[in-house]
Design a protein around this motif. Structure first.
Motif, PDB file in Angstrom:
ATOM      1  N   ASN A 189     -17.374  17.512   7.086  1.00  0.00           N
ATOM      2  CA  ASN A 189     -17.175  16.383   7.993  1.00  0.00           C
ATOM      3  C   ASN A 189     -17.861  16.539   9.342  1.00  0.00           C
ATOM      4  OD1 ASN A 189     -15.576  18.339   9.140  1.00  0.00           O
ATOM      5  ND2 ASN A 189     -13.634  17.360   8.647  1.00  0.00           N
ATOM      6  N   TYR A 190     -18.691  17.569   9.477  1.00  0.00           N
ATOM      7  CA  TYR A 190     -19.419  17.760  10.724  1.00  0.00           C
ATOM      8  C   TYR A 190     -20.806  18.279  10.374  1.00  0.00           C
ATOM      9  CZ  TYR A 190     -20.841  19.900  15.143  1.00  0.00           C
ATOM     10  OH  TYR A 190     -21.534  20.266  16.263  1.00  0.00           O
ATOM     11  N   ASN A 192     -13.508  21.979  14.911  1.00  0.00           N
ATOM     12  CA  ASN A 192     -14.719  21.906  14.096  1.00  0.00           C
ATOM     13  C   ASN A 192     -15.867  21.448  14.979  1.00  0.00           C
ATOM     14  OD1 ASN A 192     -16.473  21.918  11.991  1.00  0.00           O
ATOM     15  ND2 ASN A 192     -15.648  20.126  10.950  1.00  0.00           N
ATOM     16  N   ARG A 199     -20.544  13.380  13.256  1.00  0.00           N
ATOM     17  CA  ARG A 199     -19.311  13.579  12.510  1.00  0.00           C
ATOM     18  C   ARG A 199     -19.196  12.504  11.447  1.00  0.00           C
ATOM     19  NH1 ARG A 199     -16.514  17.630  14.618  1.00  0.00           N
ATOM     20  NH2 ARG A 199     -17.099  18.265  16.732  1.00  0.00           N
ATOM     21  N   SER A 245     -20.456  21.402   7.855  1.00  0.00           N
ATOM     22  CA  SER A 245     -19.255  22.195   8.145  1.00  0.00           C
ATOM     23  C   SER A 245     -18.066  21.620   7.410  1.00  0.00           C
ATOM     24  CB  SER A 245     -18.990  22.192   9.654  1.00  0.00           C
ATOM     25  OG  SER A 245     -17.814  22.918   9.952  1.00  0.00           O
TER      26      SER A 245
END
Lengths: 115, 114
Positions: free
Chosen positions: A31-32, B100, A51, A93
């Motif tokens: 999601n990144y 994140n 994102r 990521s």
């Protein structure tokens, strides 16, 4: 685990033209998505990121697009300049347990901008 | 000046010897990473640590060892068991568990086995 494919491995463009680098990922939990630029003999530096809740992001001559359905994202550099010559890495990521995240990198694209 | 410092920049080692690469960060990051970079291979994860006194193997941990006794430091030892140690080694850090975001990289150490 995650697998990130990056294309092309080398790219030559004339100064002033646009350059596009494409990446695909395999894990829908990612999601990144950061993009790094690495100059010769140096460590990679973040140039732009996106994102999963966003489809496109732009910062001056650099833009990134993300297609979650197709699991691919791309880097676009417009009006290229000789100083854009470098190796570019995409990364994805994803959560890897216990609140931590793991980055997986593509194999890199060597961009050469010809004056 | 905040950042990640790797030393030395160039390192030569004789076959059969262990060697330790230094990585220090003053970014107050919890997570630290070691990557190996070979031509055409991208960045491959050797070891990572999400918090002090804890670390995990990455994709290519064989022949390497690490320690994380201090938040600021994450040294990597390349042992004699690593069959092909000549490479460019990169250390990175990030905020850590629950966040994140991007990893920040050092300038790398080029290790050559002679």
């Amino acid at each position: 685990g995650e697998n990130v494919e990056q294309h092309p491995s080398t790219l030559s463009v004339q100064e002033g033209d646009s350059a596009v680098i494409k990446c695909t990922y395999s894990d829908s939990a990612s999601n990144y998505f950061p993009w790094y630029k690495q100059e010769l003999g140096k460590g990679p530096q973040l140039i732009i990121d996106i994102r999963s809740n966003v489809g496109e992001k732009k910062d001056q001559r650099i833009a990134v697009t993300l297609n979650k359905t197709a699991k691919h994202f791309s880097l676009h550099i417009t009006e290229t300049q000789p100083e854009d010559s470098a190796v570019y890495f995409c990364a994805a990521s994803r959560p890897s347990g216990a609140g931590s995240y793991q980055l997986t990198f593509g194999k890199g694209t060597k961009l050469s901008v010809i004056p | 000046d905040g950042g990640i410092t790797q030393s030395p920049k160039y390192l030569f080692r004789k076959e059969g010897q262990n060697v330790t690469l230094s990585c220090e960060q003053n970014l107050n990051h919890d997570a630290m990473y070691w990557y190996r970079q070979d031509p055409g291979q991208g960045l491959r994860l050797i070891y990572y640590s999400q918090i002090v006194n804890d670390f995990q193997k990455g994709d290519i941990a064989e022949g390497y060892s690490v320690s994380r006794e201090k938040k600021e430091s994450f040294p990597l030892t390349v042992t004699s068991a690593q069959k092909n140690p000549t490479a460019f080694y990169l250390c990175a850090s990030s905020f850590g568990p629950g966040v994140n975001t991007e990893a920040f990289f050092g300038q790398g150490t080029r290790l050559t086995v002679v």
